[in-house]
Design an enzyme around this catalytic site. Structure first.
Site, PDB file in Angstrom:
ATOM      1  N   ASN A   1      86.725  49.095  38.926  1.00  0.00           N
ATOM      2  CA  ASN A   1      88.623  49.221  39.761  1.00  0.00           C
ATOM      3  C   ASN A   1      89.020  49.153  38.703  1.00  0.00           C
ATOM      4  OD1 ASN A   1      86.703  48.152  41.531  1.00  0.00           O
ATOM      5  ND2 ASN A   1      87.834  46.425  41.940  1.00  0.00           N
ATOM      6  N   ARG A   2      90.327  49.570  39.233  1.00  0.00           N
ATOM      7  CA  ARG A   2      92.129  49.585  37.911  1.00  0.00           C
ATOM      8  C   ARG A   2      92.125  47.908  38.242  1.00  0.00           C
ATOM      9  NH1 ARG A   2      93.936  54.353  38.160  1.00  0.00           N
ATOM     10  NH2 ARG A   2      93.300  55.810  40.272  1.00  0.00           N
TER      11      ARG A   2
END
Ligand code: C5P
Length: 219
Positions: free
Chosen positions: A30-31
């Site tokens: 994920n960011r």
């Protein structure tokens, strides 16, 4: 000591993304910069708590006076959190990958000219927040995050109940807000008592306010 209201308390904080291997050189993630989670760990330590920060791979420096446990996968993050128990406070700020690759390859996947690209079969990761909130020993105060782009407060309130958290820190991560990866955050605190909206503040200040609110709740 009124300046160290969390002295004698143990807090566990998760931060950063998790990385789920596809093969030895590739991963799903994920960011997440880890900025907000690391700031919360620092703020809790600043109020006197003993803090265990379980972090995925981030570029943030280790906060001072915090024990940092570095992990890559969600499974390893859950293990590290369990090993750090018992705790009075648990704040789950990590952006955990919802899925991992069911059978990560031990060999680098090859690009074969003309061949179809490989298909990834995914398996669900454990929900660390929900697992710890329902487990024993349960930290007295369990705080989760909800990064949403729509219906932020309604989704956060539902998430609080579904996951068994005491509080949810809800924020709007729509691209137009610039919050993802940025230095500021605009959050609402969702608890059993209702919703408290905070103004847009530097992430460090959000962390300090949250740490003070946690200290007040445990006092
Ligand atoms: O369901 P969602 O990912 O929006 O929930 C966010 C909250 O749940 C965050 O506090 C996050 O750290 C936590 N979480 C977790 N383990 C997961 C997924 C989310 O601890 N596998």
């Amino acid at each position: 000591n009124p300046r160290r209201p969390l002295a004698g308390r143990h807090a566990i904080v998760t931060s950063g993304p998790t990385q789920e291997p596809i093969d030895p050189v590739r991963y799903i993630a994920n960011r997440s910069s880890g900025r907000q989670g690391h700031a919360i760990a620092a703020a809790l330590a600043g109020l006197g708590a003993r803090v265990t920060l379980v972090s995925g791979p981030v570029a943030q420096p280790d906060p001072p006076h915090v024990e940092v446990v570095r992990v890559e996968t969600a499974d390893a993050m859950l293990d590290a959190v369990r090993r750090a128990l018992p705790a009075d406070i648990a704040v789950f700020a990590a952006a955990v990958a919802d899925w991992r690759v069911e059978q990560a390859s031990v060999h680098k996947l090859k690009k074969t000219p003309g061949a179809a690209p490989p298909a990834l079969v995914l398996a669900p990761n454990p929900d660390i927040l929900a697992t710890i909130a329902a487990g024993t020993p349960r930290p007295r105060l369990v705080v989760g995050f909800a990064a949403e782009t729509d219906d932020v407060e309604a989704n956060a309130a539902a998430k609080r109940v579904r996951k068994g958290a005491d509080w949810i820190v809800a924020n709007d991560v729509s691209p137009a807000t610039g919050i993802m990866g940025g230095a500021e955050n605009a959050v609402s605190i969702v608890s059993a008592d209702g919703i408290e909206e905070w103004p847009r503040l530097p992430k460090d200040e959000v962390a300090r306010r949250l740490a003070r609110r946690i200290a007040a709740a445990l006092a």
